[in-house]
Motif scaffolding. Structure first.
Motif, short mmCIF file in Angstrom:
data_model
loop_
_atom_site.label_atom_id
_atom_site.label_comp_id
_atom_site.label_asym_id
_atom_site.label_seq_id
_atom_site.Cartn_x
_atom_site.Cartn_y
_atom_site.Cartn_z
N GLY A 12 0.82 -1.21 0.00
CA GLY A 12 0.00 0.00 0.00
C GLY A 12 0.86 1.26 0.00
O GLY A 12 1.62 1.51 0.93
N MET A 16 0.94 6.54 4.40
CA MET A 16 1.48 5.68 5.46
C MET A 16 2.59 4.77 4.94
O MET A 16 3.67 4.68 5.53
CB MET A 16 0.37 4.83 6.10
N GLU A 35 2.33 -1.09 -4.63
CA GLU A 35 1.11 -0.26 -4.72
C GLU A 35 0.29 -0.73 -5.92
O GLU A 35 0.79 -0.79 -7.04
CB GLU A 35 1.48 1.22 -4.85
N ARG A 36 -0.96 -1.03 -5.66
CA ARG A 36 -1.86 -1.56 -6.69
C ARG A 36 -2.04 -0.59 -7.87
O ARG A 36 -2.05 -0.99 -9.02
CB ARG A 36 -3.22 -1.84 -6.05
N ALA A 43 -7.07 8.02 -0.70
CA ALA A 43 -7.31 9.02 0.36
C ALA A 43 -6.14 9.98 0.54
O ALA A 43 -6.33 11.20 0.67
CB ALA A 43 -7.61 8.31 1.68
N SER A 44 -4.93 9.45 0.51
CA SER A 44 -3.76 10.30 0.78
C SER A 44 -3.61 11.44 -0.20
O SER A 44 -3.05 12.48 0.13
CB SER A 44 -2.49 9.44 0.76
N ASN A 47 -7.41 14.13 0.01
CA ASN A 47 -8.06 14.57 1.25
C ASN A 47 -8.11 16.09 1.35
O ASN A 47 -7.63 16.81 0.47
CB ASN A 47 -7.41 13.92 2.48
N PHE A 48 -8.68 16.58 2.44
CA PHE A 48 -8.90 18.02 2.63
C PHE A 48 -7.59 18.78 2.88
O PHE A 48 -7.47 19.97 2.58
CB PHE A 48 -9.87 18.21 3.80
N ASN A 50 -6.03 18.99 5.98
CA ASN A 50 -5.93 19.52 7.34
C ASN A 50 -4.75 18.89 8.05
O ASN A 50 -4.67 17.66 8.15
CB ASN A 50 -7.22 19.16 8.10
N VAL A 173 -1.40 -6.80 -4.67
CA VAL A 173 -1.13 -8.00 -3.88
C VAL A 173 -2.42 -8.81 -3.76
O VAL A 173 -3.47 -8.28 -3.37
CB VAL A 173 -0.60 -7.60 -2.48
N GLU A 312 -12.18 6.23 2.29
CA GLU A 312 -11.47 6.16 3.58
C GLU A 312 -12.02 5.00 4.40
O GLU A 312 -13.22 4.70 4.34
CB GLU A 312 -11.62 7.49 4.31
N GLY A 339 -10.50 9.05 8.65
CA GLY A 339 -10.71 10.44 8.23
C GLY A 339 -9.74 11.43 8.83
O GLY A 339 -9.86 12.62 8.59
N HIS A 340 -8.73 10.94 9.59
CA HIS A 340 -7.78 11.91 10.13
C HIS A 340 -6.33 11.43 10.06
O HIS A 340 -5.51 11.76 10.92
CB HIS A 340 -8.18 12.34 11.54
N GLY A 341 -5.99 10.73 8.99
CA GLY A 341 -4.64 10.17 8.88
C GLY A 341 -3.62 11.06 8.20
O GLY A 341 -2.42 10.81 8.30
N PHE A 342 -4.08 12.10 7.51
CA PHE A 342 -3.11 12.90 6.74
C PHE A 342 -2.11 13.57 7.67
O PHE A 342 -0.89 13.48 7.48
CB PHE A 342 -3.85 13.93 5.89
N GLN A 343 -2.61 14.23 8.72
CA GLN A 343 -1.69 14.88 9.67
C GLN A 343 -0.74 13.85 10.27
O GLN A 343 0.43 14.14 10.52
CB GLN A 343 -2.50 15.55 10.78
C1 LIG Z 1 -11.95 13.11 1.11
C2 LIG Z 1 -11.07 12.88 2.32
C3 LIG Z 1 -10.73 13.96 3.15
C4 LIG Z 1 -9.86 13.78 4.22
N1 LIG Z 1 -9.40 14.85 4.94
C5 LIG Z 1 -8.41 14.70 5.86
C6 LIG Z 1 -7.82 15.83 6.48
O1 LIG Z 1 -8.14 16.97 6.19
N2 LIG Z 1 -6.87 15.63 7.45
C7 LIG Z 1 -6.47 14.38 7.81
O2 LIG Z 1 -5.62 14.25 8.71
N3 LIG Z 1 -6.97 13.28 7.17
C8 LIG Z 1 -7.91 13.42 6.21
N4 LIG Z 1 -8.44 12.32 5.56
C9 LIG Z 1 -7.93 10.99 5.91
C10 LIG Z 1 -6.58 10.71 5.27
O3 LIG Z 1 -6.59 11.11 3.91
C11 LIG Z 1 -6.29 9.21 5.38
O4 LIG Z 1 -6.48 8.79 6.72
C12 LIG Z 1 -4.89 8.86 4.96
O5 LIG Z 1 -4.55 9.43 3.73
C13 LIG Z 1 -4.77 7.34 4.89
O6 LIG Z 1 -3.54 7.02 4.28
P1 LIG Z 1 -3.22 5.50 3.94
O7 LIG Z 1 -1.85 5.46 3.39
O8 LIG Z 1 -3.53 4.66 5.15
O9 LIG Z 1 -4.37 5.08 2.89
P2 LIG Z 1 -4.52 5.30 1.30
O10 LIG Z 1 -4.12 6.66 0.90
O11 LIG Z 1 -5.88 4.82 0.96
O12 LIG Z 1 -3.45 4.31 0.71
C14 LIG Z 1 -3.62 2.92 0.75
C15 LIG Z 1 -3.04 2.36 -0.53
O13 LIG Z 1 -3.02 0.94 -0.47
C16 LIG Z 1 -3.20 0.46 -1.78
N5 LIG Z 1 -3.66 -0.93 -1.73
C17 LIG Z 1 -4.81 -1.40 -1.18
N6 LIG Z 1 -4.90 -2.75 -1.35
C18 LIG Z 1 -3.76 -3.12 -2.02
C19 LIG Z 1 -3.28 -4.37 -2.49
N7 LIG Z 1 -3.96 -5.52 -2.32
N8 LIG Z 1 -2.08 -4.40 -3.15
C20 LIG Z 1 -1.37 -3.25 -3.34
N9 LIG Z 1 -1.80 -2.02 -2.91
C21 LIG Z 1 -2.98 -1.97 -2.25
C22 LIG Z 1 -4.26 1.40 -2.38
O14 LIG Z 1 -4.24 1.39 -3.78
C23 LIG Z 1 -3.86 2.74 -1.76
O15 LIG Z 1 -3.04 3.53 -2.64
C24 LIG Z 1 -9.36 12.46 4.51
C25 LIG Z 1 -9.75 11.39 3.71
C26 LIG Z 1 -10.58 11.58 2.62
C27 LIG Z 1 -10.94 10.40 1.75
#
Ligand SMILES: Cc1cc2nc3c(=O)[nH]c(=O)nc-3n(C[C@H](O)[C@H](O)[C@H](O)COP(=O)(O)OP(=O)(O)OC[C@H]3O[C@@H](n4cnc5c(N)ncnc54)[C@H](O)[C@@H]3O)c2cc1C
Length: 384
Positions: A12, A16, A35-36, A43-44, A47-48, A50, A173, A312, A339-343
């Motif tokens: 992923g 993160m 990464e798929r 989401a990353s 997002n907004f 913040n 994966v 998300e 919904g709060h992982g970006f920070q």
């Molecule tokens: C519209 C929106 C607004 C938001 N606003 C805020 C904000 O203002 N402030 C804040 O702190 N947070 C915010 N968030 C939350 C924040 O964006 C997320 O919590 C954070 O980006 C999560 O990151 P991640 O890496 O865990 O997930 P993701 O960004 O979803 O990344 C996960 C990755 O894993 C990959 N993946 C999944 N399954 C597989 C597989 N089997 N094989 C290979 N790859 C795979 C996916 O393709 C994806 O790219 C918001 C979210 C959304 C959707």
């Protein structure tokens, strides 16, 4: 079949996974990130933006503080500018009893580093003259701010690659398992990757992989709603969000120096997980427009020039899954950031790298353990 090996395989490439790849390479571990689709596409990247610590679960502030220290140093750390502006964040409310709740939060020992200041009445409207008359109070966090989400995960992935990480996009994966001392990761196109440690950072898809190890979690998916206006002169540097228990009133906005106002909040949509699409709810955007007029009457009739949503993952207690597996040695998770992982992104990357490389972390993450959803032993084999 060709097999590629590293100390750690990460599944992923959101913020993160990309941040963890960078910090693991900084600690000298060899890393393959799979990464798929494209790095930061979900989401990353949408997002907004913040970069907010106030309002978080108090038990998460140590992690948020660690992340904030990194946000300030990112340009020197990853040699990239994520447009982070420590503009201040104001959490406003429409009711007197909500001010008391904001005060209680500000007084908690865990919130000390946030330097929160409570505003009300005349002082509030003098300091933030643009807020509507319905706004009764607010909690101001001078060090919080915002950044450009589109830039974040790709910048971390580029920095990780420069340090020698192997980043594979368009690599989905299909299967993860532990055979002897090694994890075997098989992709949908039949490639294999092996490692002594495996980290699942698959966002809203994380539970599909944790379930393969007998650790399913009750993860739900939602699409928060976003809109952006045409540009107007830059006058609102502070990020503003409404603190309320009334769903329609949940709204937040930030203005970027170019002038556009980014707006979020309101009813979320149900994403289509098969086609990996999160749709915009028209009623949500209409609600945002009317709530903006209440919060910021001077906003007038600005045109909305674009609307979007993103996928998300949410857990029932609004806390992520983060830390070691409860059942398999060498397996780690960081997904479902509600919904709060970006920070948190840079801090999660740093903490997970520390945990994988040294076996422990100085930042408390126990409340996020996957074991809080553990199944009884007899059900575990049926789940996997
Ligand atoms: C519209 C929106 C607004 C938001 N606003 C805020 C904000 O203002 N402030 C804040 O702190 N947070 C915010 N968030 C939350 C924040 O964006 C997320 O919590 C954070 O980006 C999560 O990151 P991640 O890496 O865990 O997930 P993701 O960004 O979803 O990344 C996960 C990755 O894993 C990959 N993946 C999944 N399954 C597989 C597989 N089997 N094989 C290979 N790859 C795979 C996916 O393709 C994806 O790219 C918001 C979210 C959304 C959707």
């Amino acid at each position: 079949m060709s097999v590629q090996k590293a100390d750690v395989v990460i599944v992923g490439g959101g913020v993160m996974g990309s941040a963890t790849a960078f910090f693991l390479r900084s600690r000298g571990q060899s890393v393959i990130l799979l990464e798929r689709d494209q790095i930061g596409q979900y989401a990353s990247g949408v997002n907004f933006g913040n970069v907010r610590r106030q309002g978080r679960f108090l038990g998460q502030l140590a992690l948020a503080n660690r992340s904030w220290e990194l946000w300030k140093r990112l340009p020197e750390l990853i040699d990239d500018d994520l447009e982070f502006i420590p503009s201040g964040h104001m959490r406003v409310c429409y009711r007197e009893d909500e001010i008391a709740e904001l005060e209680a939060y500000a007084a908690a020992p865990e919130a000390e580093q946030l330097d929160l200041k409570i505003y009300r009445g005349a002082e509030l409207h003098q300091r933030f003259g643009f807020l509507g008359p319905d706004v009764k109070g607010g909690s101001y966090a001078p060090h919080d701010g915002h950044a450009n989400p589109r830039l974040a995960a790709p910048a971390f992935a580029r920095a990780a690659r420069r340090l020698g990480a192997q980043i594979e996009e368009r690599t989905e994966v299909a299967e993860v398992q532990k055979v002897g001392d090694d994890f075997q990761v098989t992709t949908t196109d039949g490639r294999q990757f092996h490692a002594a440690q495996l980290l699942i950072t698959a966002g809203a898809w994380g539970q599909k992989l944790s379930a393969q190890f007998g650790e399913p979690v009750p993860l739900d998916t939602h699409g928060p709603q976003m809109a952006v206006t045409e540009p107007v002169p830059y006058a609102l540097p502070t990020v503003i969000g409404v603190y309320t228990k009334v769903p329609e009133e949940v709204i937040y906005f930030r203005q970027i120096p170019r002038g556009n106002i980014v707006i979020g909040g309101g009813y979320r949509s149900k994403p289509d997980m098969l086609n990996r699409r999160a749709y915009v709810e028209p009623r949500s955007i209409l609600n945002q427009v009317s709530q903006m007029r209440r919060l910021l009457p001077g906003v007038g009739n600005l045109n909305i020039i674009r609307v979007w949503s993103g996928i998300e993952g949410y857990l029932p207690d609004s806390l992520p899954v983060m830390g070691p597996s409860g059942t398999v040695d060498g397996l780690f998770y960081a997904f479902g950031f509600c919904g709060h992982g970006f920070q948190l992104g840079p801090g999660v990357g740093d903490v997970m790298a520390e945990l994988l490389a040294t076996g422990s972390t100085s930042t408390p993450i126990e409340p996020f353990s996957i074991t809080r959803f553990a199944l009884p032993a007899e059900q575990r084999s049926q789940a996997s």
